[in-house]
Enzyme design. Structure first.
Site, PDB file in Angstrom:
ATOM      1  N   CYS A   1      -0.322 -14.706  10.216  1.00 51.54           N
ATOM      2  CA  CYS A   1      -1.398 -14.523  11.193  1.00 51.54           C
ATOM      3  C   CYS A   1      -1.028 -13.349  12.099  1.00 51.54           C
ATOM      4  O   CYS A   1       0.061 -13.311  12.661  1.00 51.54           O
ATOM      5  CB  CYS A   1      -1.592 -15.778  12.029  1.00 51.54           C
ATOM      6  SG  CYS A   1      -2.776 -15.529  13.374  1.00 51.54           S
TER       7      CYS A   1
ATOM      8  N   HIS B   1       9.384  -3.828   3.326  1.00 52.65           N
ATOM      9  CA  HIS B   1       7.924  -3.814   3.518  1.00 52.65           C
ATOM     10  C   HIS B   1       7.315  -5.211   3.405  1.00 52.65           C
ATOM     11  O   HIS B   1       6.105  -5.352   3.226  1.00 52.65           O
ATOM     12  CB  HIS B   1       7.257  -2.848   2.529  1.00 52.65           C
ATOM     13  CG  HIS B   1       7.571  -1.411   2.821  1.00 52.65           C
ATOM     14  ND1 HIS B   1       7.395  -0.401   1.904  1.00 52.65           N
ATOM     15  CD2 HIS B   1       8.052  -0.809   3.942  1.00 52.65           C
ATOM     16  CE1 HIS B   1       7.775   0.762   2.449  1.00 52.65           C
ATOM     17  NE2 HIS B   1       8.178   0.529   3.679  1.00 52.65           N
TER      18      HIS B   1
ATOM     19  N   ALA C   1       8.374   0.998  -6.109  1.00 49.03           N
ATOM     20  CA  ALA C   1       7.414   0.416  -7.050  1.00 49.03           C
ATOM     21  C   ALA C   1       7.768   0.718  -8.509  1.00 49.03           C
ATOM     22  O   ALA C   1       7.412  -0.038  -9.408  1.00 49.03           O
ATOM     23  CB  ALA C   1       6.015   0.925  -6.720  1.00 49.03           C
TER      24      ALA C   1
ATOM     25  N   CYS D   1      -6.773 -17.962  10.450  1.00 48.35           N
ATOM     26  CA  CYS D   1      -5.584 -18.780  10.722  1.00 48.35           C
ATOM     27  C   CYS D   1      -6.021 -20.182  11.131  1.00 48.35           C
ATOM     28  O   CYS D   1      -6.873 -20.345  12.013  1.00 48.35           O
ATOM     29  CB  CYS D   1      -4.765 -18.126  11.835  1.00 48.35           C
ATOM     30  SG  CYS D   1      -3.394 -19.142  12.416  1.00 48.35           S
TER      31      CYS D   1
ATOM     32  N   ARG E   1       1.898   6.019  -6.738  1.00 48.32           N
ATOM     33  CA  ARG E   1       1.817   7.477  -6.895  1.00 48.32           C
ATOM     34  C   ARG E   1       2.271   7.981  -8.259  1.00 48.32           C
ATOM     35  O   ARG E   1       2.306   9.184  -8.483  1.00 48.32           O
ATOM     36  CB  ARG E   1       2.643   8.155  -5.790  1.00 48.32           C
ATOM     37  CG  ARG E   1       2.120   7.849  -4.405  1.00 48.32           C
ATOM     38  CD  ARG E   1       2.968   8.506  -3.322  1.00 48.32           C
ATOM     39  NE  ARG E   1       2.595   8.002  -2.003  1.00 48.32           N
ATOM     40  CZ  ARG E   1       2.966   6.849  -1.475  1.00 48.32           C
ATOM     41  NH1 ARG E   1       3.772   6.047  -2.149  1.00 48.32           N
ATOM     42  NH2 ARG E   1       2.571   6.477  -0.279  1.00 48.32           N
TER      43      ARG E   1
HETATM   44  P1  NAD Z   1       5.492   5.187  -5.463  1.00 46.77           P
HETATM   45  O1  NAD Z   1       4.310   4.637  -6.173  1.00 46.77           O
HETATM   46  O2  NAD Z   1       5.261   6.161  -4.375  1.00 46.77           O
HETATM   47  O3  NAD Z   1       6.498   5.858  -6.496  1.00 46.77           O
HETATM   48  C1  NAD Z   1       6.946   5.168  -7.639  1.00 46.77           C
HETATM   49  C2  NAD Z   1       7.765   6.140  -8.452  1.00 46.77           C
HETATM   50  O4  NAD Z   1       8.350   5.427  -9.534  1.00 46.77           O
HETATM   51  C3  NAD Z   1       6.946   7.272  -9.044  1.00 46.77           C
HETATM   52  O5  NAD Z   1       7.508   8.518  -8.648  1.00 46.77           O
HETATM   53  C4  NAD Z   1       7.047   7.066 -10.563  1.00 46.77           C
HETATM   54  O6  NAD Z   1       7.173   8.273 -11.265  1.00 46.77           O
HETATM   55  C5  NAD Z   1       8.305   6.235 -10.698  1.00 46.77           C
HETATM   56  N1  NAD Z   1       8.307   5.301 -11.844  1.00 46.77           N
HETATM   57  C6  NAD Z   1       7.292   4.520 -12.270  1.00 46.77           C
HETATM   58  N2  NAD Z   1       7.696   3.738 -13.292  1.00 46.77           N
HETATM   59  C7  NAD Z   1       9.005   4.051 -13.525  1.00 46.77           C
HETATM   60  C8  NAD Z   1       9.982   3.573 -14.468  1.00 46.77           C
HETATM   61  N3  NAD Z   1       9.694   2.613 -15.341  1.00 46.77           N
HETATM   62  N4  NAD Z   1      11.225   4.117 -14.433  1.00 46.77           N
HETATM   63  C9  NAD Z   1      11.542   5.093 -13.535  1.00 46.77           C
HETATM   64  N5  NAD Z   1      10.648   5.567 -12.613  1.00 46.77           N
HETATM   65  C10 NAD Z   1       9.401   5.042 -12.623  1.00 46.77           C
HETATM   66  O7  NAD Z   1       6.326   3.929  -4.955  1.00 46.77           O
HETATM   67  P2  NAD Z   1       7.227   3.745  -3.669  1.00 46.77           P
HETATM   68  O8  NAD Z   1       8.077   4.935  -3.430  1.00 46.77           O
HETATM   69  O9  NAD Z   1       7.851   2.417  -3.807  1.00 46.77           O
HETATM   70  O10 NAD Z   1       6.174   3.689  -2.480  1.00 46.77           O
HETATM   71  C11 NAD Z   1       5.005   2.907  -2.606  1.00 46.77           C
HETATM   72  C12 NAD Z   1       4.816   1.882  -1.500  1.00 46.77           C
HETATM   73  O11 NAD Z   1       3.857   0.954  -1.974  1.00 46.77           O
HETATM   74  C13 NAD Z   1       6.050   1.086  -1.239  1.00 46.77           C
HETATM   75  O12 NAD Z   1       6.302   1.193   0.092  1.00 46.77           O
HETATM   76  C14 NAD Z   1       5.725  -0.356  -1.615  1.00 46.77           C
HETATM   77  O13 NAD Z   1       5.767  -1.169  -0.469  1.00 46.77           O
HETATM   78  C15 NAD Z   1       4.303  -0.364  -2.066  1.00 46.77           C
HETATM   79  N6  NAD Z   1       4.077  -0.830  -3.476  1.00 46.77           N
HETATM   80  C16 NAD Z   1       4.786  -1.893  -3.941  1.00 46.77           C
HETATM   81  C17 NAD Z   1       4.591  -2.334  -5.238  1.00 46.77           C
HETATM   82  C18 NAD Z   1       5.409  -3.516  -5.710  1.00 46.77           C
HETATM   83  O14 NAD Z   1       5.814  -4.334  -4.888  1.00 46.77           O
HETATM   84  N7  NAD Z   1       5.690  -3.635  -6.996  1.00 46.77           N
HETATM   85  C19 NAD Z   1       3.674  -1.709  -6.083  1.00 46.77           C
HETATM   86  C20 NAD Z   1       2.945  -0.617  -5.566  1.00 46.77           C
HETATM   87  C21 NAD Z   1       3.179  -0.191  -4.262  1.00 46.77           C
HETATM   88 ZN    ZN Z   2      -2.729 -17.723  14.186  1.00 46.93          ZN
END
Ligand code: NAD
Ligand code: ZN
Length: 263
Positions: free
Chosen positions: A132, A124, A25, A157, A37
């Site tokens: 569905c 993911h 993310a 659906c 996070r």
């Molecule tokens: P996470 O939220 O657990 O961790 C994101 C990390 O990125 C943090 O440790 C943060 O300090 C760091 N970060 C934030 N901005 C930054 C930047 N500009 N430069 C460098 N580092 C930066 O995210 P994760 O590990 O991807 O896990 C979260 C789960 O949630 C994933 O499995 C994902 O599927 C989902 N998610 C996806 C999105 C998206 O698609 N954009 C957004 C939120 C959550």
């Molecule tokens: Zn269906």
């Protein structure tokens, strides 16, 4: 990352034969999509939200689904554009021996930036399709969102009446086996592995850097906050990916330029 370290990483990427990248993310926060996070993360601000992200809650509680559809409707993901970090990874494809980009993100921004679809695993899933949970039907998300906007709080659906959800992997839901295997195989074969913008806390995706290192790869962790894998990383940077990745591409470009034969 200091200049020397940046040069060292650029050199390692330049001579690597199998580069594999994992993004989380954190690569999309600069596009206006909050992470989970980080300091402004969705779950950092509202820890209760993590509980309702499970498939069990979604299936068992209509109220959870109604709230989920409203959240989807107002998601910042529909307006988000790829940022300099996503674009740098597209440039990197042409500069290094790049095998696979595994993203935990569901926002579709790597594809939108121009990453080759055949070198991308969205482990993911994606918010751009609805699925569905009963018959497996998949269709464009905007069609289902239009039904929500028109007043269906929990659209069913149209084929079988089953429960619809975005085509993403919720907690309690299995990953797509073929995607996971492909990601693991790539991690096994990699010699340089980049973990970008992920807290590396969600398994099994978080195991990929470890698989890579155990099999001889060198690991770069580029993430604003510490991760559990910093101890086995060869390079660490805490700087925003929208800066550090274009810099890396510039260094790579300069290296390719330097190596060009003189005429
Ligand atoms: P996470 O939220 O657990 O961790 C994101 C990390 O990125 C943090 O440790 C943060 O300090 C760091 N970060 C934030 N901005 C930054 C930047 N500009 N430069 C460098 N580092 C930066 O995210 P994760 O590990 O991807 O896990 C979260 C789960 O949630 C994933 O499995 C994902 O599927 C989902 N998610 C996806 C999105 C998206 O698609 N954009 C957004 C939120 C959550
Ligand atoms: Zn269906």
């Amino acid at each position: 990352m200091l200049d020397d370290e940046g040069e060292d990483l650029a050199a390692a990427l330049g001579s690597a034969r199998h580069v594999v990248i994992l993004t989380g993310a954190g690569i999309s926060t600069e596009s206006g999509i909050p992470d989970f996070r980080g300091p402004n993360g969705v779950w950092t601000k509202d820890p209760g939200a993590e509980k309702t992200a499970s498939l069990e809650h979604y299936l068992g509680d209509r109220d959870v689904r109604v709230r989920a559809w409203q959240t989807r409707l107002s998601s910042p993901m529909w307006q988000a554009e790829p940022n300099a970090g996503h674009r740098a990874l597209v440039d990197l494809e042409a500069l290094v021996a790049f095998d696979l980009l595994v993203t935990q993100n569901i926002d579709g921004l790597h594809l939108q930036a121009g990453t080759s679809p055949d070198k991308l695993v969205e482990i993911h899933g994606t918010v751009h399709e609805a699925e569905c949970l009963d018959c497996g039907f998949r269709g464009p998300m905007h069609e289902t969102l239009a039904r929500v906007e028109a007043g269906e709080a929990d659209p069913a659906c149209l084929g079988c009446g089953g429960i619809l959800k975005s085509a993403t992997i919720s907690f309690g839901q299995n990953l797509v086996e073929a995607d996971l295997l492909r990601a693991q195989r790539a991690a096994l074969a990699s010699d340089v592995f980049l973990a970008l913008g992920s807290s590396l806390g969600v398994y099994p995706a978080a195991a990929l850097p470890e698989i890579a290192v155990r099999n001889g790869a060198r690991l770069a962790v580029l993430n604003a906050q510490p991760t559990p894998f910093d101890g086995i990383a060869h390079w660490i940077s805490r700087r925003p990916l929208g800066h550090v990745l274009p810099e890396l591409v510039d260094r790579m470009g300069a290296r390719v330029g330097n190596n060009r034969p003189l005429h």
